[in-house]
Design a protein around this motif. Sequence first.
Motif, PDB file in Angstrom:
ATOM      1  N   ARG A 126      -1.896  -7.802  -0.029  1.00  9.11           N
ATOM      2  CA  ARG A 126      -1.919  -7.803  -1.499  1.00  9.11           C
ATOM      3  C   ARG A 126      -3.024  -6.920  -2.072  1.00  9.11           C
ATOM      4  O   ARG A 126      -3.273  -6.966  -3.284  1.00  9.11           O
ATOM      5  N   THR A 127      -3.692  -6.141  -1.211  1.00  7.74           N
ATOM      6  CA  THR A 127      -4.798  -5.312  -1.709  1.00  7.74           C
ATOM      7  C   THR A 127      -4.643  -3.836  -1.349  1.00  7.74           C
ATOM      8  O   THR A 127      -5.624  -3.123  -1.194  1.00  7.74           O
ATOM      9  N   PHE A 128      -3.422  -3.370  -1.189  1.00  9.51           N
ATOM     10  CA  PHE A 128      -3.192  -1.931  -1.100  1.00  9.51           C
ATOM     11  C   PHE A 128      -3.342  -1.328  -2.498  1.00  9.51           C
ATOM     12  O   PHE A 128      -3.022  -1.981  -3.502  1.00  9.51           O
ATOM     13  N   TYR A 129      -3.810  -0.093  -2.553  1.00  4.86           N
ATOM     14  CA  TYR A 129      -3.910   0.594  -3.839  1.00  4.86           C
ATOM     15  C   TYR A 129      -3.803   2.100  -3.616  1.00  4.86           C
ATOM     16  O   TYR A 129      -4.064   2.604  -2.524  1.00  4.86           O
ATOM     17  N   VAL A 130      -3.404   2.806  -4.648  1.00  7.02           N
ATOM     18  CA  VAL A 130      -3.204   4.245  -4.568  1.00  7.02           C
ATOM     19  C   VAL A 130      -4.529   4.949  -4.294  1.00  7.02           C
ATOM     20  O   VAL A 130      -5.539   4.702  -4.968  1.00  7.02           O
ATOM     21  N   ASP A 131      -4.525   5.823  -3.303  1.00  8.31           N
ATOM     22  CA  ASP A 131      -5.687   6.645  -2.969  1.00  8.31           C
ATOM     23  C   ASP A 131      -5.154   7.980  -2.448  1.00  8.31           C
ATOM     24  O   ASP A 131      -4.731   8.084  -1.296  1.00  8.31           O
ATOM     25  N   GLU A 132      -5.154   8.979  -3.307  1.00  3.46           N
ATOM     26  CA  GLU A 132      -4.565  10.272  -2.962  1.00  3.46           C
ATOM     27  C   GLU A 132      -5.291  10.979  -1.820  1.00  3.46           C
ATOM     28  O   GLU A 132      -4.769  11.926  -1.232  1.00  3.46           O
ATOM     29  N   ASN A 133      -6.489  10.523  -1.490  1.00  2.00           N
ATOM     30  CA  ASN A 133      -7.254  11.164  -0.413  1.00  2.00           C
ATOM     31  C   ASN A 133      -6.846  10.687   0.976  1.00  2.00           C
ATOM     32  O   ASN A 133      -7.277  11.256   1.980  1.00  2.00           O
ATOM     33  N   ARG A 134      -6.030   9.644   1.029  1.00  6.74           N
ATOM     34  CA  ARG A 134      -5.609   9.113   2.312  1.00  6.74           C
ATOM     35  C   ARG A 134      -4.291   9.755   2.751  1.00  6.74           C
ATOM     36  O   ARG A 134      -3.486  10.186   1.906  1.00  6.74           O
ATOM     37  N   PRO A 135      -4.032   9.835   4.071  1.00  7.32           N
ATOM     38  CA  PRO A 135      -2.812  10.505   4.568  1.00  7.32           C
ATOM     39  C   PRO A 135      -1.522   9.951   3.985  1.00  7.32           C
ATOM     40  O   PRO A 135      -0.587  10.711   3.711  1.00  7.32           O
ATOM     41  N   PHE A 136      -1.450   8.620   3.806  1.00  5.03           N
ATOM     42  CA  PHE A 136      -0.235   8.022   3.263  1.00  5.03           C
ATOM     43  C   PHE A 136      -0.354   7.690   1.777  1.00  5.03           C
ATOM     44  O   PHE A 136       0.501   7.000   1.216  1.00  5.03           O
ATOM     45  N   GLY A 137      -1.423   8.171   1.155  1.00  7.46           N
ATOM     46  CA  GLY A 137      -1.570   8.001  -0.283  1.00  7.46           C
ATOM     47  C   GLY A 137      -2.033   6.637  -0.729  1.00  7.46           C
ATOM     48  O   GLY A 137      -2.018   6.351  -1.933  1.00  7.46           O
ATOM     49  N   VAL A 138      -2.420   5.766   0.219  1.00  4.44           N
ATOM     50  CA  VAL A 138      -2.889   4.427  -0.154  1.00  4.44           C
ATOM     51  C   VAL A 138      -4.107   4.060   0.684  1.00  4.44           C
ATOM     52  O   VAL A 138      -4.326   4.586   1.772  1.00  4.44           O
ATOM     53  N   ASN A 139      -4.892   3.135   0.148  1.00  7.95           N
ATOM     54  CA  ASN A 139      -6.026   2.568   0.855  1.00  7.95           C
ATOM     55  C   ASN A 139      -5.938   1.059   0.719  1.00  7.95           C
ATOM     56  O   ASN A 139      -5.003   0.534   0.102  1.00  7.95           O
ATOM     57  N   ASN A 140      -6.896   0.348   1.283  1.00  9.34           N
ATOM     58  CA  ASN A 140      -6.832  -1.106   1.261  1.00  9.34           C
ATOM     59  C   ASN A 140      -8.232  -1.681   1.130  1.00  9.34           C
ATOM     60  O   ASN A 140      -9.179  -1.195   1.761  1.00  9.34           O
ATOM     61  N   LYS A 141      -8.363  -2.724   0.318  1.00  6.27           N
ATOM     62  CA  LYS A 141      -9.660  -3.350   0.087  1.00  6.27           C
ATOM     63  C   LYS A 141     -10.157  -4.107   1.317  1.00  6.27           C
ATOM     64  O   LYS A 141     -11.348  -4.098   1.623  1.00  6.27           O
TER      65      LYS A 141
END
Length: 244
Positions: A126-141
């Motif tokens: 429940r803590t994925f979020y958009v992060d354009e710097n990551r390979p798949f475009g998401v990061n996680n808290k």
Amino acid sequence: MKKLLMIIALLVPGVAFSAGSNYPLDTAEYDLTDKASLQSGAKIFQNYCLGCHQMQYQRYQRTFEDLDIPLELGQEHLQFTGESVGVHIKNAMPIESAAKWFGAPPPDLTLVARVRGADWLYTYLRTFYVDENRPFGVNNKVFPDVGMPHVLQGLQGVPRLTTEKAMVDGEEVERDVGIKADGSGELSAEEYDKAVLDLVNYLVYTGEPTRLKSESIGRWALVFIFVFFVFALLLKKEYWRDVH
């Protein structure tokens, strides 16, 4: 010294696997007696997780029987390979290719709830979020710099970090206040949380399929021990009555 080195060698992988952020975890109120929740979790896993993650220690037949899923329905909606119902839950992804795509082979999830814990899984999903710097475009808290895509985004929608302005030491700064989906998903926020809880419930079950039966046997064993203790105490008093 050799024994010490062997112990360290065994412990290091476990420490590395459990490493992560200090993000506060939410409580996963799962219920292993809720067959509808378990069935929903199994469906989510088969449709969204199995493409990358296997359950090589769990069999389809065992799952269908434990979750009260009729064999025909289970094979039609949850088993897509056409193989025997007695096979383990595996996928066709080559390990070598997966390692190249994701940086490391996706882990088997049969025992993930026992390794990570239900609260960790519930918060992580429940803590994925958009992060354009990551390979798949998401990061996680919970798992910073995560190496997997947000496979449940179609259900949740596009999750983004939300911030608010606040005064800190007389200076205005932007403060992180959580993650919010954009509403493009198939489910509402509440429905998505419920779907994640169902998936976690299923993962807890696969980690220890006999848990409910073991707990039931344990309770009856405690009752037997208590009854036996009462009779043993009475017998002891009767045996030592003349001595005292």
